[in-house]
Design an enzyme around this catalytic site. Structure first.
Site, PDB file in Angstrom:
ATOM      1  N   GLY A 231      36.675  41.488  32.337  1.00 33.24           N
ATOM      2  CA  GLY A 231      35.937  40.282  31.987  1.00 33.24           C
ATOM      3  C   GLY A 231      34.494  40.369  32.416  1.00 33.24           C
ATOM      4  O   GLY A 231      33.921  41.461  32.547  1.00 33.24           O
ATOM      5  N   SER A 232      33.904  39.218  32.678  1.00 30.89           N
ATOM      6  CA  SER A 232      32.473  39.149  32.956  1.00 30.89           C
ATOM      7  C   SER A 232      32.145  39.687  34.340  1.00 30.89           C
ATOM      8  O   SER A 232      32.967  39.645  35.263  1.00 30.89           O
ATOM      9  CB  SER A 232      31.990  37.701  32.843  1.00 30.89           C
ATOM     10  N   VAL A 235      32.413  36.827  37.147  1.00 38.35           N
ATOM     11  CA  VAL A 235      33.754  36.583  37.681  1.00 38.35           C
ATOM     12  C   VAL A 235      34.239  37.796  38.464  1.00 38.35           C
ATOM     13  O   VAL A 235      34.866  37.671  39.521  1.00 38.35           O
ATOM     14  CB  VAL A 235      34.736  36.243  36.546  1.00 38.35           C
ATOM     15  N   GLY A 236      33.951  38.995  37.958  1.00 42.72           N
ATOM     16  CA  GLY A 236      34.348  40.211  38.657  1.00 42.72           C
ATOM     17  C   GLY A 236      33.768  40.295  40.055  1.00 42.72           C
ATOM     18  O   GLY A 236      34.434  40.746  41.000  1.00 42.72           O
ATOM     19  N   GLU A 253      36.854  46.017  35.267  1.00 41.83           N
ATOM     20  CA  GLU A 253      36.191  46.496  34.052  1.00 41.83           C
ATOM     21  C   GLU A 253      35.355  45.340  33.548  1.00 41.83           C
ATOM     22  O   GLU A 253      35.882  44.349  33.050  1.00 41.83           O
ATOM     23  CB  GLU A 253      37.239  46.947  33.031  1.00 41.83           C
ATOM     24  N   CYS A 287      32.608  44.084  25.288  1.00 41.96           N
ATOM     25  CA  CYS A 287      31.766  44.615  26.366  1.00 41.96           C
ATOM     26  C   CYS A 287      31.082  45.909  25.943  1.00 41.96           C
ATOM     27  O   CYS A 287      30.102  46.324  26.568  1.00 41.96           O
ATOM     28  CB  CYS A 287      32.597  44.841  27.626  1.00 41.96           C
TER      29      CYS A 287
END
Length: 486
Positions: A231-232, A235-236, A253, A287
């Protein structure tokens, strides 16, 4: 696709069966083109996470103890169930807003992930080491991590889930999946239905659609041995902080700000085709889309004309209609973000050559030039069908501009002289690079992942999965007890 026809209606998938969540809450299952709600998925709570984790831990011991051939057989049966599944293609199209080709790709790729993972189950899980101690048998063996918590995004929900689920299971782990609330079915519950049809042992794969609290509990739970998030970057980063404080294994990722370099000897028609696919495929909502086109000045005018013509010719509309090239942006928040990025760039002097408009969430593919390199449209991940183009003088300047980013996911280089293009590609700071091809690429055997703010942890795909989903243990066996001077 009436709600009552589906086993996932109002349910979560735990202990090998569909059941209501403890709190009885639901999530809408929405057609992204029409905004029609065509079903309801169960919305898990933290109590459901705790219960599912407990059953997963129990199931993992039995699953890891099975012969590899039995684990492989389960994955083959899941692959067969997916190939035979009725309505999965339309479900992906409706829930993600994608065209048929993208849905077909997801299904075929997910089958490939399952098939390759089944082969992974029989790979050697250790190596014999030499030892300076006479009579000692020394081996480095691989053990399953245990329970892998997986949090997936909405853009490629089936394949991005299966990329982790399949190899993790093949190597003796169990998986607890939290799909995005935008795609609770194609990204989760429909996968659970495949495992149910395949007769998979209860508890090895469980699905808990839910909100941020569910994801947070999954990350924080002490019995979740590893967290895999796609995800983004924002958030990661939060997940990394939490998991780091718990000393928990993570694999992240994350986003990308990917560059497509067009050299001075490029075939312009081919380059523009590659550029259009790289930025506009699935509304640019990947992405690995190209967010920056870096073009040599000697071919820039021709490239811009060709790319603009291709963008203008794309049909935007409901993916269930024939001849639709692009569907809708996933939601209003993402549409507003794309619009704001574009408007900010234009206010800073950028020029729109085509596109830049939308009807509802149907956003026209857009080509924009003269973008300030400090603007967010140039420096951040866009996640919309927008192709910003910069003009440079020579390959050295192109490489410098491409490397001027915090991200490091993927780049592409287009040029007729393959040797020269390859040398340029080798100078790019990213984890994946393609010569004379588009930035969106993925294969089950390839190590997929990023560096910098595009990723943290290992890679998914092929042999990289062995490192990703196992831990090493050193084990020695002596033929006779060793004597020490105490």
């Amino acid at each position: 696709m009436a709600e009552h026809n589906h086993p996932w209606s109002n349910a979560i998938f735990v202990d090998g069966r569909f059941q209501p969540p403890a709190g009885g809450e639901t999530l809408p299952v929405r057609d992204k083109s029409s905004d029609e709600v065509f079903g309801a998925a169960g919305a898990a709570g933290t109590a459901d996470v705790d219960a599912a984790v407990a059953s997963s831990v129990t199931a993992q011991r039995a699953w890891a103890a099975l012969p590899y051939s039995e684990r492989a057989a389960v994955l083959h049966r899941v692959a067969a169930a997916l190939e035979q599944a009725d309505g999965f293609r339309e479900l992906i199209m409706r829930e993600t807003g994608s065209i048929a080709g993208k849905a077909d790709y997801e299904i075929a790729s997910a089958v490939g992930e399952l098939t390759e993972a089944a082969a992974l189950a029989s790979r050697p899980v250790g190596e014999v080491l030499q030892s300076s101690h006479e009579g000692r048998f020394s081996v480095a063996e691989r053990l399953p991590v245990g329970l892998v918590g997986v949090i997936t995004p909405w853009n490629f929900p089936l394949v991005l889930g299966m990329r982790v689920i399949a190899p993790a299971l093949a190597l003796g782990n169990v998986v607890l999946l939290k799909p995005s609330p935008e795609t609770p079915v194609s990204g989760g519950l429909a996968i659970g239905e495949l495992f149910e049809r395949a007769g998979a042992p209860a508890g090895i794969f469980q699905v808990l659609p839910g909100d941020e609290e569910v994801g947070r509990r999954l990350v924080e739970h002490p019995d979740v041995a590893m967290v895999h998030f796609t995800g983004s970057t924002t958030v990661g980063r939060d997940i990394a902080r939490t998991a780091g404080s718990l000393l928990k294994k993570t694999s992240l990722e994350l986003g990308g700000n990917n560059a497509l370099l067009v050299l001075d000897d490029a075939d312009i028609d081919q380059a523009a085709m590659i550029g259009a696919w790289s930025s506009f495929h699935y509304q640019g909502q990947t992405c690995i889309s190209a967010g920056r086109h870096i073009v040599d000045r000697t071919v820039a005018d021709a490239y811009l004309r060709n790319l603009t013509d291709r963008a203008a010719a794309i049909t935007v509309g409901d993916p269930l209609r024939d001849n639709t090239g692009l569907g809708p942006i996933i939601n209003d928040a993402q549409l507003k973000r794309a619009t704001d990025l574009l408007e900010e760039a234009v206010a800073g002097g950028a020029r729109i050559l085509t596109g830049g408009t939308s009807e509802g969430r149907f956003f026209r593919p857009t080509v924009v030039v003269d973008v300030d390199p400090a603007s967010a449209l140039w420096t951040e991940e866009i996640f919309a069908p927008i192709a910003p183009v910069a003009v440079v003088d020579g390959a050295d300047q192109a490489v410098a501009l491409a490397n001027d980013t915090r991200y490091g996911l993927v780049s592409s280089v287009v040029g007729t002289d393959v040797h020269r293009a390859t040398q340029v590609a080798r100078r790019l700071n990213c984890a994946m690079v393609h010569v004379n091809d588009a930035t969106p690429q993925d294969e089950p055997l390839a190590p997929f992942g990023g560096i910098g703010q595009s990723g943290l942890g290992g890679r998914a795909g092929g042999d990289a999965n062995l490192e990703e989903f196992t831990e090493r243990r050193w084990r020695t066996v002596n033929s006779d007890p060793v004597h020490y001077p105490y």
